[in-house]
Design a protein around this motif. Structure first.
Motif, PDB file in Angstrom:
ATOM      1  N   ASN A   2     -21.658  31.187  29.224  1.00 37.24           N
ATOM      2  CA  ASN A   2     -21.179  32.758  29.110  1.00 37.24           C
ATOM      3  C   ASN A   2     -21.115  33.378  30.450  1.00 37.24           C
ATOM      4  O   ASN A   2     -22.360  33.426  30.980  1.00 37.24           O
ATOM      5  N   VAL A   3     -20.028  33.620  30.886  1.00 37.90           N
ATOM      6  CA  VAL A   3     -20.177  33.857  32.420  1.00 37.90           C
ATOM      7  C   VAL A   3     -19.446  35.399  32.622  1.00 37.90           C
ATOM      8  O   VAL A   3     -18.379  35.466  31.675  1.00 37.90           O
ATOM      9  N   ALA A   4     -19.912  36.291  33.022  1.00 35.46           N
ATOM     10  CA  ALA A   4     -19.523  37.671  33.193  1.00 35.46           C
ATOM     11  C   ALA A   4     -18.898  37.837  34.421  1.00 35.46           C
ATOM     12  O   ALA A   4     -19.289  37.654  35.415  1.00 35.46           O
ATOM     13  N   LEU A   5     -17.481  38.284  34.841  1.00 35.55           N
ATOM     14  CA  LEU A   5     -16.977  38.568  36.076  1.00 35.55           C
ATOM     15  C   LEU A   5     -16.737  40.018  35.848  1.00 35.55           C
ATOM     16  O   LEU A   5     -15.839  40.652  34.941  1.00 35.55           O
ATOM     17  N   ILE A   6     -17.258  40.769  37.020  1.00 37.42           N
ATOM     18  CA  ILE A   6     -16.695  42.193  36.990  1.00 37.42           C
ATOM     19  C   ILE A   6     -16.695  42.459  38.726  1.00 37.42           C
ATOM     20  O   ILE A   6     -17.269  42.173  39.707  1.00 37.42           O
ATOM     21  N   ALA A   7     -15.732  43.360  38.741  1.00 40.56           N
ATOM     22  CA  ALA A   7     -15.505  43.815  40.289  1.00 40.56           C
ATOM     23  C   ALA A   7     -14.830  45.244  40.359  1.00 40.56           C
ATOM     24  O   ALA A   7     -14.352  45.826  39.696  1.00 40.56           O
ATOM     25  N   HIS A   8     -15.604  46.051  41.007  1.00 39.08           N
ATOM     26  CA  HIS A   8     -15.106  47.178  41.562  1.00 39.08           C
ATOM     27  C   HIS A   8     -13.933  47.337  42.191  1.00 39.08           C
ATOM     28  O   HIS A   8     -13.594  46.285  42.817  1.00 39.08           O
ATOM     29  N   ASP A   9     -13.253  48.438  42.187  1.00 36.44           N
ATOM     30  CA  ASP A   9     -11.971  48.364  42.744  1.00 36.44           C
ATOM     31  C   ASP A   9     -11.813  47.870  44.000  1.00 36.44           C
ATOM     32  O   ASP A   9     -10.841  47.271  44.368  1.00 36.44           O
ATOM     33  N   ALA A  68     -28.630  41.863  26.923  1.00 40.38           N
ATOM     34  CA  ALA A  68     -29.966  42.433  26.072  1.00 40.38           C
ATOM     35  C   ALA A  68     -30.247  41.292  24.871  1.00 40.38           C
ATOM     36  O   ALA A  68     -31.455  41.209  24.696  1.00 40.38           O
ATOM     37  N   GLU A  69     -29.161  40.790  24.403  1.00 42.83           N
ATOM     38  CA  GLU A  69     -29.465  39.702  23.404  1.00 42.83           C
ATOM     39  C   GLU A  69     -29.673  38.471  24.220  1.00 42.83           C
ATOM     40  O   GLU A  69     -29.897  37.484  23.125  1.00 42.83           O
ATOM     41  N   ASN A  70     -29.862  38.421  25.276  1.00 41.83           N
ATOM     42  CA  ASN A  70     -29.923  37.073  25.975  1.00 41.83           C
ATOM     43  C   ASN A  70     -28.822  36.225  25.643  1.00 41.83           C
ATOM     44  O   ASN A  70     -29.242  34.869  25.696  1.00 41.83           O
ATOM     45  N   ARG A  71     -27.660  36.410  25.697  1.00 40.33           N
ATOM     46  CA  ARG A  71     -26.458  35.782  25.203  1.00 40.33           C
ATOM     47  C   ARG A  71     -25.519  35.453  26.520  1.00 40.33           C
ATOM     48  O   ARG A  71     -24.703  34.517  26.424  1.00 40.33           O
ATOM     49  N   MET A  72     -25.853  36.020  27.723  1.00 39.55           N
ATOM     50  CA  MET A  72     -24.973  35.910  28.662  1.00 39.55           C
ATOM     51  C   MET A  72     -25.710  35.052  29.715  1.00 39.55           C
ATOM     52  O   MET A  72     -27.037  35.283  29.936  1.00 39.55           O
ATOM     53  N   ASP A  73     -25.154  34.058  30.421  1.00 39.29           N
ATOM     54  CA  ASP A  73     -25.970  32.996  31.067  1.00 39.29           C
ATOM     55  C   ASP A  73     -25.829  33.308  32.705  1.00 39.29           C
ATOM     56  O   ASP A  73     -26.293  32.668  33.395  1.00 39.29           O
ATOM     57  N   LEU A  97     -31.220  44.702  33.355  1.00 40.16           N
ATOM     58  CA  LEU A  97     -31.327  43.730  32.205  1.00 40.16           C
ATOM     59  C   LEU A  97     -31.229  42.291  32.606  1.00 40.16           C
ATOM     60  O   LEU A  97     -31.858  41.447  31.999  1.00 40.16           O
ATOM     61  N   CYS A  98     -30.503  41.976  33.571  1.00 38.35           N
ATOM     62  CA  CYS A  98     -30.336  40.514  34.004  1.00 38.35           C
ATOM     63  C   CYS A  98     -31.998  40.102  34.721  1.00 38.35           C
ATOM     64  O   CYS A  98     -32.236  39.216  34.412  1.00 38.35           O
ATOM     65  N   ASP A  99     -32.342  41.021  35.412  1.00 38.33           N
ATOM     66  CA  ASP A  99     -34.041  40.718  35.718  1.00 38.33           C
ATOM     67  C   ASP A  99     -34.822  40.596  34.514  1.00 38.33           C
ATOM     68  O   ASP A  99     -35.642  39.849  34.472  1.00 38.33           O
ATOM     69  N   VAL A 100     -34.694  41.507  33.656  1.00 41.35           N
ATOM     70  CA  VAL A 100     -35.359  41.422  32.385  1.00 41.35           C
ATOM     71  C   VAL A 100     -35.255  40.116  31.726  1.00 41.35           C
ATOM     72  O   VAL A 100     -36.147  39.213  31.240  1.00 41.35           O
ATOM     73  N   HIS A 101     -34.023  39.590  31.459  1.00 41.64           N
ATOM     74  CA  HIS A 101     -33.873  38.359  30.852  1.00 41.64           C
ATOM     75  C   HIS A 101     -33.672  37.110  31.755  1.00 41.64           C
ATOM     76  O   HIS A 101     -33.341  35.871  31.184  1.00 41.64           O
ATOM     77  N   VAL A 102     -33.880  37.328  32.985  1.00 41.81           N
ATOM     78  CA  VAL A 102     -33.825  36.209  34.054  1.00 41.81           C
ATOM     79  C   VAL A 102     -32.507  35.447  34.025  1.00 41.81           C
ATOM     80  O   VAL A 102     -32.458  34.357  33.977  1.00 41.81           O
ATOM     81  N   ILE A 103     -31.660  36.521  33.959  1.00 39.77           N
ATOM     82  CA  ILE A 103     -30.195  36.062  33.982  1.00 39.77           C
ATOM     83  C   ILE A 103     -29.707  35.953  35.604  1.00 39.77           C
ATOM     84  O   ILE A 103     -30.017  36.795  36.169  1.00 39.77           O
ATOM     85  N   PRO A 104     -29.184  34.791  36.133  1.00 39.76           N
ATOM     86  CA  PRO A 104     -28.535  34.671  37.380  1.00 39.76           C
ATOM     87  C   PRO A 104     -27.489  35.710  37.437  1.00 39.76           C
ATOM     88  O   PRO A 104     -26.430  35.864  36.871  1.00 39.76           O
TER      89      PRO A 104
END
Ligand SMILES: O=C(CO)COP(=O)(O)O
Length: 132
Positions: A2-9, A68-73, A97-104
């Motif tokens: 599961n990969v999140a893609l986010i970009a500011h304008d 937070a549910e540790n479902r994003m990789d 939260l990425c740091d809390v759950h050790v998400i790259p």
């Protein structure tokens, strides 16, 4: 994965070039985005993206909830460090939260390139064992 893609304008063009360049890798994964980023990604590629609300309307918090549910990789978040954002607390919370759950998490293009190649190589297969 599961990969999140986010970009500011100011980083959306960069993100579009990134997803076009790496479409062949990204197509093998489940993609999530804030509203406008996801819409643009689907316009410029054949990728399917699960879209949340636009960032300022709560999209970062929605992605944060998945983290937070540790479902994003993996999170690729091309941030604009030069422009104040009305939802800055949401952005900080997502990254925390990425740091809390050790998400790259990548917040600039140089790191994003390394993470996406790592994704292709299987470097984060360990996530399967800690997810959920
Ligand atoms: O503001 C954002 C992330 O903080 C991005 O939101 P949009 O993808 O809706 O522009």
């Amino acid at each position: 994965m599961n990969v999140a893609l986010i970009a500011h304008d100011n980083k959306k063009e960069l993100m579009m070039n990134f997803v076009i360049a790496y479409e062949n890798i990204l197509k093998n994964h489940n993609l999530f985005s804030t509203g406008t980023t996801g819409k643009r990604v689907m316009e410029v590629t054949s990728l399917k993206v699960h879209r949340f609300q636009s960032g300022p309307l709560g999209g970062d918090q929605q992605i944060g909830a998945v983290i937070a549910e540790n479902r994003m990789d993996m999170v690729i978040f091309l941030r604009d460090p030069m422009t104040p954002q009305p939802h800055e607390p949401d952005i900080q919370a997502l990254i925390r939260l990425c740091d809390v759950h050790v998400i790259p998490v990548a917040t600039n293009l140089a790191t994003a390139e390394i993470l996406i190649r790592g994704l292709e190589r299987g470097d984060i297969e360990w996530r399967k064992h800690v997810r959920d």
